[in-house]
Write a protein that holds these residues in place. Structure first.
Motif, PDB file in Angstrom:
ATOM      1  N   THR A   9       0.822  -1.218   0.000  1.00 41.49           N
ATOM      2  CA  THR A   9       0.000   0.000   0.000  1.00 41.49           C
ATOM      3  C   THR A   9       0.857   1.270   0.000  1.00 41.49           C
ATOM      4  N   GLY A  14      -2.303   3.510  -0.518  1.00 43.99           N
ATOM      5  CA  GLY A  14      -3.339   2.801  -1.264  1.00 43.99           C
ATOM      6  C   GLY A  14      -4.721   2.886  -0.643  1.00 43.99           C
ATOM      7  N   GLY A  21      -4.841   4.319  -7.248  1.00 49.16           N
ATOM      8  CA  GLY A  21      -3.746   4.139  -8.209  1.00 49.16           C
ATOM      9  C   GLY A  21      -3.069   5.451  -8.565  1.00 49.16           C
ATOM     10  N   GLY A  24      -0.906   6.362  -5.694  1.00 47.23           N
ATOM     11  CA  GLY A  24       0.314   5.553  -5.738  1.00 47.23           C
ATOM     12  C   GLY A  24       1.302   6.075  -6.762  1.00 47.23           C
ATOM     13  N   SER A  25       0.790   6.531  -7.894  1.00 48.49           N
ATOM     14  CA  SER A  25       1.660   7.125  -8.920  1.00 48.49           C
ATOM     15  C   SER A  25       2.261   8.433  -8.431  1.00 48.49           C
ATOM     16  N   SER A  72      -7.564  -2.855  -4.856  1.00 52.59           N
ATOM     17  CA  SER A  72      -7.298  -1.466  -5.240  1.00 52.59           C
ATOM     18  C   SER A  72      -6.308  -0.780  -4.316  1.00 52.59           C
ATOM     19  N   VAL A  75      -0.806  -0.558  -4.306  1.00 57.76           N
ATOM     20  CA  VAL A  75      -0.332   0.477  -5.241  1.00 57.76           C
ATOM     21  C   VAL A  75       1.181   0.451  -5.450  1.00 57.76           C
ATOM     22  N   GLU A  78       1.898   0.624  -9.063  1.00 60.46           N
ATOM     23  CA  GLU A  78       1.881   1.974  -9.649  1.00 60.46           C
ATOM     24  C   GLU A  78       3.187   2.710  -9.362  1.00 60.46           C
ATOM     25  N   ASP A 141       1.500  -2.775 -14.800  1.00 62.43           N
ATOM     26  CA  ASP A 141       2.053  -1.456 -14.500  1.00 62.43           C
ATOM     27  C   ASP A 141       3.504  -1.332 -14.953  1.00 62.43           C
TER      28      ASP A 141
END
Length: 165
Positions: A9, A14, A21, A24-25, A72, A75, A78, A141
């Protein structure tokens, strides 16, 4: 929180809503900047590869016995993919002794391209996304990050070569 959850996470990122997402990016931006500033491209590359392998482990641990094999809140994929996209600005900055922030259009393009490919899932990104288990969780990813890096290089070539900027 287990170590797998902490890593997967990205220290709880996360769990942010909406769009975990994207959060996370976004974590990848300061992490990439810090790693590049401390150790240049080699440190960023080593950390990215470590994140990919840690992500494979963390995804397996977080989904063990679960029905949802791609939660979800996971992350780390990501983070790793976004950092891969930024290899396209870190490597040239490192090789030419440039401040990485001077390549700010690449930061913007990399973020937008990565998110586009991660959400749209064209070609090989969609193929990897359909795979079950940790491989699919991470590799869509990773592939989106590689595609975003290629996109950054193409845009830089157009801007500096064709447009002469």
């Amino acid at each position: 929180m287990t170590l797998a959850q902490l890593l997967g996470t990205c220290c709880g990122t996360g769990y942010l809503r909406p769009a975990p997402g994207t959060w996370g990016s976004l974590v990848a931006l300061p992490v990439t900047y810090a790693l590049h500033s401390i150790g240049g491209f080699p440190l960023l590359a080593a950390f990215t590869l470590a994140a990919i392998f840690a992500g494979l482990w963390a995804a397996a641990e977080m989904t063990r016995g679960q029905e949802d094999l791609d939660p979800s809140e996971f992350v780390l994929d990501e983070l790793a993919g976004q950092m891969l996209a930024y290899w396209a600005i870190s490597l040239p900055a490192w090789m030419h002794g440039l401040e990485i922030t001077a390549l700010w259009p690449g930061w913007v393009a990399g973020f937008l391209l990565f998110r586009l490919f991660d959400i749209w899932k064209p070609g090989p990104v969609g193929w990897a996304d359909r795979k079950k288990g940790p491989f699919g969780v991470m590799m869509d990813d990773v592939i989106a990050g590689i595609m975003a890096a290629i996109g950054i290089m193409i845009l830089a070539g157009l801007a500096h070569g064709v447009l002469g900027l």
